[in-house]
Design a protein around this motif. Structure first.
Motif, PDB file in Angstrom:
ATOM      1  N   UNK A   1      59.718  32.336  74.817  1.00 50.20           N
ATOM      2  CA  UNK A   1      59.960  33.047  76.067  1.00 50.20           C
ATOM      3  C   UNK A   1      61.398  32.906  76.562  1.00 50.20           C
ATOM      4  N   UNK A   2      62.264  32.360  75.725  1.00 48.88           N
ATOM      5  CA  UNK A   2      63.688  32.321  76.062  1.00 48.88           C
ATOM      6  C   UNK A   2      64.421  33.535  75.500  1.00 48.88           C
ATOM      7  N   UNK A   3      63.750  34.283  74.615  1.00 48.74           N
ATOM      8  CA  UNK A   3      64.365  35.468  74.017  1.00 48.74           C
ATOM      9  C   UNK A   3      64.193  36.687  74.924  1.00 48.74           C
TER      10      UNK A   3
ATOM     11  N   UNK B   1      54.761  38.294  68.671  1.00 46.08           N
ATOM     12  CA  UNK B   1      55.590  38.563  69.839  1.00 46.08           C
ATOM     13  C   UNK B   1      57.062  38.685  69.452  1.00 46.08           C
ATOM     14  N   UNK B   2      57.498  37.851  68.505  1.00 47.75           N
ATOM     15  CA  UNK B   2      58.903  37.860  68.099  1.00 47.75           C
ATOM     16  C   UNK B   2      59.315  39.165  67.443  1.00 47.75           C
ATOM     17  N   UNK B   3      58.351  39.921  66.914  1.00 46.39           N
ATOM     18  CA  UNK B   3      58.681  41.210  66.293  1.00 46.39           C
ATOM     19  C   UNK B   3      59.285  42.185  67.299  1.00 46.39           C
ATOM     20  N   UNK B   4      59.034  41.963  68.602  1.00 47.85           N
ATOM     21  CA  UNK B   4      59.539  42.859  69.647  1.00 47.85           C
ATOM     22  C   UNK B   4      60.830  42.344  70.277  1.00 47.85           C
TER      23      UNK B   4
ATOM     24  N   UNK C   1      63.593  31.038  63.613  1.00 47.33           N
ATOM     25  CA  UNK C   1      62.720  31.106  62.442  1.00 47.33           C
ATOM     26  C   UNK C   1      63.050  30.000  61.449  1.00 47.33           C
ATOM     27  N   UNK C   2      64.345  29.655  61.346  1.00 43.65           N
ATOM     28  CA  UNK C   2      64.732  28.561  60.455  1.00 43.65           C
ATOM     29  C   UNK C   2      64.208  27.227  60.984  1.00 43.65           C
TER      30      UNK C   2
ATOM     31  N   UNK D   1      68.513  37.839  68.362  1.00 42.09           N
ATOM     32  CA  UNK D   1      68.525  37.358  66.982  1.00 42.09           C
ATOM     33  C   UNK D   1      67.665  36.092  66.914  1.00 42.09           C
ATOM     34  N   UNK D   2      66.533  36.181  66.231  1.00 37.11           N
ATOM     35  CA  UNK D   2      65.600  35.044  66.160  1.00 37.11           C
ATOM     36  C   UNK D   2      65.737  34.276  64.847  1.00 37.11           C
TER      37      UNK D   2
END
Length: 312
Positions: A164-166, A184-187, A196-197, A191-192
């Motif tokens: 929820x910081x993105x 959720x990250x797909x939306x 993801x790493x 830059x995630x």
């Protein structure tokens, strides 16, 4: 968190897994049946372990923790999914979404560590039986169980805060039947890649390391069992360990498939099927696997039934 042209008060839309066709209505009823069995089975396991003093041993205390985690896990996703399906509403608030993510990730993480603790317990019981009461005392058992909860909850907090910081933009529709942060990250407009790493590293810590502990523990257990002189002891040891290994295979297999892949390579259909397997089906199977293959649990169950009949 910011949605383009949206505010924090905006709800997410869970697209769900079922529509209202006859076939999907049948499958929805089946899921409710599985959910009911999971709730009853895990509740019964907790009750048996609490009321029968013969089950107040480290192995069954840890099994009780597993039942509690499974009970909470299935109650995190299915009730909201059922409520949305029956009401026709697909909305979930930002707070509700964050809460689901926290409990879902925390419980999955806690089970990862708990299954490793359970493997260590079997290793000590079979390979170091004379030191079992020292190495798995009630205090040590309690600390190991508490550590599983703490480590899992820590991961849950980190994932919720990071997710929820993105910034997010476009559609608020989540192609899932509950709030899962990869969907959720797909939306995300941000830059995630770094997250993801970090997530990949966390998966290594929470899946690969416990699996390594489990493999090492059971490698020693198998060697010890093979050299046992008594056929009855060998049979009992294999029965107990095989039950645990079945649960481990189901749980970690699905976990590796879900979280050890990049977000870009995920298919919504695959996500839903695999998620349904280990958030709904596995919590139902766990108490059945342990109770059907464990004479102590079966005896405790018959004892409770006997008291109930005598009370009538």
């Amino acid at each position: 968190m910011a949605w383009e042209n949206q505010t924090f008060s905006s709800d997410f839309i869970l697209l769900g897994i079922f529509d209202h066709s006859p076939a999907h209505t049948f499958f929805f009823s089946l899921v409710l049946g599985i959910f009911s069995v999971a709730v009853l089975g895990n509740s019964a396991m907790l009750l048996l372990i609490c009321v029968d003093t013969r089950l107040h041993t480290p192995m069954y205390v840890l099994l009780g923790q597993l039942s509690l985690m499974d009970l909470m896990l299935v109650c995190t996703t299915v009730p909201k999914m059922a409520a949305n399906y029956l009401s026709g509403s697909k909305a979930i608030s930002v707070t509700g979404c964050a809460t689901q993510i926290f409990f879902y990730i925390s419980l999955l993480g806690s089970e990862c560590f708990l299954l490793a603790v359970m493997a260590y317990d079997r290793y000590i019981a079979i390979c170091r039986p004379l030191r079992y009461t020292d190495l798995m005392s009630p205090k040590i058992c309690g600390l190991l169980a508490a550590s599983s909860w703490i480590l899992g909850s820590t991961d849950g907090v980190i994932d919720v805060v990071a997710t929820f910081s993105f910034s997010y933009c476009g559609s608020r529709e989540i192609a899932h039947f509950f709030c899962d942060f990869p969907s959720l990250l797909m939306h995300s407009c941000s830059d995630t890649t770094t997250f993801e790493e970090i997530l990949f590293i966390c998966c290594i810590l929470m899946i690969v390391i416990p699996v390594g502990i489990i493999i090492a523990s059971y490698a020693r257990v198998i060697l010890a069992v093979v050299h046992m002189g008594s056929g009855e002891s060998r049979r009992k040891a294999f029965s107990t360990c095989s039950s645990h290994l079945m649960v481990v295979a189901m749980y970690y297999g699905a976990g590796l498939f879900m979280y050890m892949r990049p977000t870009s390579g995920r298919s919504p259909a695959q996500e839903k099927v695999v998620s349904a397997f280990y958030t709904i089906l596995t919590p139902m199977l766990n108490p059945l696997i342990y109770s059907l293959r464990n004479k102590d649990v079966a005896r405790a169950f018959m004892k409770v039934l006997g008291k109930g009949k005598s009370g009538d």
